[in-house]
Design an enzyme around this catalytic site. Structure first.
Site, PDB file in Angstrom:
ATOM      1  N   GLU A 111       0.838  -1.203   0.000  1.00 39.27           N
ATOM      2  CA  GLU A 111       0.000   0.000   0.000  1.00 39.27           C
ATOM      3  C   GLU A 111       0.871   1.251   0.000  1.00 39.27           C
ATOM      4  O   GLU A 111       2.017   1.214   0.469  1.00 39.27           O
ATOM      5  CB  GLU A 111      -0.860   0.019   1.278  1.00 39.27           C
ATOM      6  CG  GLU A 111      -2.299  -0.388   1.080  1.00 39.27           C
ATOM      7  CD  GLU A 111      -3.151   0.683   0.378  1.00 39.27           C
ATOM      8  OE1 GLU A 111      -2.615   1.484  -0.419  1.00 39.27           O
ATOM      9  OE2 GLU A 111      -4.357   0.704   0.639  1.00 39.27           O
ATOM     10  N   ASP A 112       0.318   2.344  -0.485  1.00 42.83           N
ATOM     11  CA  ASP A 112       1.022   3.620  -0.370  1.00 42.83           C
ATOM     12  C   ASP A 112       0.898   4.168   1.051  1.00 42.83           C
ATOM     13  O   ASP A 112       1.861   4.607   1.651  1.00 42.83           O
ATOM     14  CB  ASP A 112       0.486   4.639  -1.392  1.00 42.83           C
ATOM     15  CG  ASP A 112      -1.041   4.760  -1.388  1.00 42.83           C
ATOM     16  OD1 ASP A 112      -1.721   4.050  -0.614  1.00 42.83           O
ATOM     17  OD2 ASP A 112      -1.569   5.576  -2.176  1.00 42.83           O
ATOM     18  N   ASP A 115      -4.468   4.656   6.443  1.00 42.99           N
ATOM     19  CA  ASP A 115      -5.074   5.772   7.175  1.00 42.99           C
ATOM     20  C   ASP A 115      -5.980   5.193   8.269  1.00 42.99           C
ATOM     21  O   ASP A 115      -5.535   4.922   9.371  1.00 42.99           O
ATOM     22  CB  ASP A 115      -5.828   6.623   6.152  1.00 42.99           C
ATOM     23  CG  ASP A 115      -6.386   7.904   6.732  1.00 42.99           C
ATOM     24  OD1 ASP A 115      -6.021   8.257   7.857  1.00 42.99           O
ATOM     25  OD2 ASP A 115      -7.190   8.564   6.050  1.00 42.99           O
ATOM     26  N   PHE A 164      -2.761  15.284   5.492  1.00 44.46           N
ATOM     27  CA  PHE A 164      -3.001  14.801   4.127  1.00 44.46           C
ATOM     28  C   PHE A 164      -1.726  15.012   3.310  1.00 44.46           C
ATOM     29  O   PHE A 164      -1.167  16.111   3.291  1.00 44.46           O
ATOM     30  CB  PHE A 164      -4.177  15.550   3.499  1.00 44.46           C
ATOM     31  CG  PHE A 164      -4.563  14.990   2.162  1.00 44.46           C
ATOM     32  CD1 PHE A 164      -5.309  13.817   2.083  1.00 44.46           C
ATOM     33  CD2 PHE A 164      -4.175  15.607   0.988  1.00 44.46           C
ATOM     34  CE1 PHE A 164      -5.653  13.273   0.843  1.00 44.46           C
ATOM     35  CE2 PHE A 164      -4.511  15.081  -0.251  1.00 44.46           C
ATOM     36  CZ  PHE A 164      -5.257  13.908  -0.317  1.00 44.46           C
ATOM     37  N   VAL A 165      -1.257  13.956   2.653  1.00 44.07           N
ATOM     38  CA  VAL A 165       0.007  14.049   1.908  1.00 44.07           C
ATOM     39  C   VAL A 165      -0.189  13.682   0.436  1.00 44.07           C
ATOM     40  O   VAL A 165      -1.086  12.907   0.095  1.00 44.07           O
ATOM     41  CB  VAL A 165       1.096  13.141   2.543  1.00 44.07           C
ATOM     42  CG1 VAL A 165       1.608  13.714   3.845  1.00 44.07           C
ATOM     43  CG2 VAL A 165       0.599  11.710   2.757  1.00 44.07           C
ATOM     44  N   ASP A 171      -2.201  10.751  -4.419  1.00 40.50           N
ATOM     45  CA  ASP A 171      -2.857  11.786  -5.221  1.00 40.50           C
ATOM     46  C   ASP A 171      -3.738  12.699  -4.388  1.00 40.50           C
ATOM     47  O   ASP A 171      -4.115  12.393  -3.255  1.00 40.50           O
ATOM     48  CB  ASP A 171      -3.751  11.129  -6.274  1.00 40.50           C
ATOM     49  CG  ASP A 171      -5.009  10.516  -5.651  1.00 40.50           C
ATOM     50  OD1 ASP A 171      -4.860   9.695  -4.728  1.00 40.50           O
ATOM     51  OD2 ASP A 171      -6.126  10.881  -6.063  1.00 40.50           O
ATOM     52  N   ARG A 177       0.551  12.553  -8.372  1.00 41.35           N
ATOM     53  CA  ARG A 177       1.183  11.254  -8.124  1.00 41.35           C
ATOM     54  C   ARG A 177       2.614  11.258  -8.644  1.00 41.35           C
ATOM     55  O   ARG A 177       3.456  10.495  -8.198  1.00 41.35           O
ATOM     56  CB  ARG A 177       0.428  10.138  -8.854  1.00 41.35           C
ATOM     57  CG  ARG A 177      -0.988   9.902  -8.358  1.00 41.35           C
ATOM     58  CD  ARG A 177      -1.525   8.621  -8.962  1.00 41.35           C
ATOM     59  NE  ARG A 177      -2.964   8.482  -8.845  1.00 41.35           N
ATOM     60  CZ  ARG A 177      -3.602   7.999  -7.783  1.00 41.35           C
ATOM     61  NH1 ARG A 177      -2.918   7.632  -6.723  1.00 41.35           N
ATOM     62  NH2 ARG A 177      -4.908   7.892  -7.765  1.00 41.35           N
TER      63      ARG A 177
HETATM   64  P1  IMP Z   1      -7.797   3.728   4.663  1.00 43.98           P
HETATM   65  O1  IMP Z   1      -8.653   2.688   4.004  1.00 43.98           O
HETATM   66  O2  IMP Z   1      -8.603   4.704   5.478  1.00 43.98           O
HETATM   67  O3  IMP Z   1      -6.661   3.134   5.475  1.00 43.98           O
HETATM   68  O4  IMP Z   1      -7.183   4.619   3.501  1.00 43.98           O
HETATM   69  C1  IMP Z   1      -6.180   4.150   2.714  1.00 43.98           C
HETATM   70  C2  IMP Z   1      -6.226   4.743   1.315  1.00 43.98           C
HETATM   71  O5  IMP Z   1      -6.680   6.089   1.327  1.00 43.98           O
HETATM   72  C3  IMP Z   1      -4.839   4.769   0.729  1.00 43.98           C
HETATM   73  O6  IMP Z   1      -4.631   3.637  -0.076  1.00 43.98           O
HETATM   74  C4  IMP Z   1      -4.825   6.043  -0.088  1.00 43.98           C
HETATM   75  O7  IMP Z   1      -5.239   5.755  -1.409  1.00 43.98           O
HETATM   76  C5  IMP Z   1      -5.853   6.927   0.551  1.00 43.98           C
HETATM   77  N1  IMP Z   1      -5.221   7.938   1.448  1.00 43.98           N
HETATM   78  C6  IMP Z   1      -5.193   7.938   2.797  1.00 43.98           C
HETATM   79  N2  IMP Z   1      -4.541   8.991   3.287  1.00 43.98           N
HETATM   80  C7  IMP Z   1      -4.131   9.695   2.208  1.00 43.98           C
HETATM   81  C8  IMP Z   1      -3.346  10.906   2.059  1.00 43.98           C
HETATM   82  O8  IMP Z   1      -2.914  11.567   3.022  1.00 43.98           O
HETATM   83  N3  IMP Z   1      -3.111  11.305   0.780  1.00 43.98           N
HETATM   84  C9  IMP Z   1      -3.558  10.611  -0.310  1.00 43.98           C
HETATM   85  N4  IMP Z   1      -4.272   9.481  -0.219  1.00 43.98           N
HETATM   86  C10 IMP Z   1      -4.555   9.023   1.030  1.00 43.98           C
HETATM   87 MG    MG Z   2      -4.365   3.573  -2.061  1.00 40.32          MG
END
Ligand code: IMP
Ligand code: MG
Length: 187
Positions: A111-112, A115, A164-165, A171, A177
């Site tokens: 994963e990138d 969150d 937020f990054v 993106d 990106r």
């Molecule tokens: P989660 O399901 O809440 O853990 O969110 C994960 C996904 O949300 C990641 O794969 C990202 O695509 C996106 N995401 C979460 N935080 C950020 C951020 O700060 N910048 C850009 N994309 C984010």
């Molecule tokens: Mg993602």
């Protein structure tokens, strides 16, 4: 790129939002080398399948496997959770399925950023139904303060504050990106 790109102060101004440099290309690449070394050690004698979560993880995964020194395989699948927003929608949809057979295989989900942890939880649930031998998770970034789900991330590049990054695959409304380093939104 952005409407105003203040190169002198290295700020990125996007509409009303100001992003500032957060992780340099060098910091990111150095950490990726360490992660790849660790994974190569841990999976010696094995042939893991790296499974990247599109779109965000593609740059990280490309740089990661270039530094992996053992035999490995690669696949991608696609989820949608954020839409074009800076805040998680709390919903996840599967947009592209895997092409490979994970039955009996060691898989590493890449994963990138993690969150809330919802995407990883959902992904692990999908994969466990296909009987992999093992599942581990590798994420370039994670926001410990935002985590809401009980998940384990085995390889973490950087733990970051709840900001937020963008950049290096991450993106904002599908843009940025392509930045080589990572920028964080200022409060
Ligand atoms: P989660 O399901 O809440 O853990 O969110 C994960 C996904 O949300 C990641 O794969 C990202 O695509 C996106 N995401 C979460 N935080 C950020 C951020 O700060 N910048 C850009 N994309 C984010
Ligand atoms: Mg993602």
């Amino acid at each position: 790129m952005s409407e105003v790109n203040d190169l002198k102060n290295k700020k990125l101004v996007i509409g009303d939002d100001v992003f500032v440099p957060f992780l340099t290309e060098e910091q990111i690449q150095n950490r990726i080398k360490e992660l790849a070394e660790q994974i190569s050690q841990d999976y010696k004698e094995k042939i893991p399948i790296f499974i990247g979560v599109l779109n965000g993880a593609f740059i990280f995964l490309a740089d990661l496997i270039k530094n992996v020194t053992i035999d490995c395989e690669l696949d991608f699948f696609k989820l949608s959770s954020y839409g074009d927003s800076k805040i998680s929608s709390g919903k996840v949809r599967l947009l592209k399925e895997l092409n490979c057979d994970v039955n009996g295989r060691d898989i590493i989900i890449v994963e990138d950023i993690v969150d809330s942890g919802l995407s990883i939880k959902y992904i692990e649930e999908i994969f466990s139904k296909h009987n992999p031998k093992s599942i581990r998770v590798c994420s370039l970034l994670m926001k410990p303060e935002s985590l809401k789900y009980d998940i384990k991330i085995d390889y973490i590049g950087f733990k970051i504050p709840n900001k937020f990054v963008i950049g290096f695959g991450l993106d904002y409304a599908q843009k940025y990106r392509n930045l080589k380093s990572i920028y964080a939104l200022t409060d």
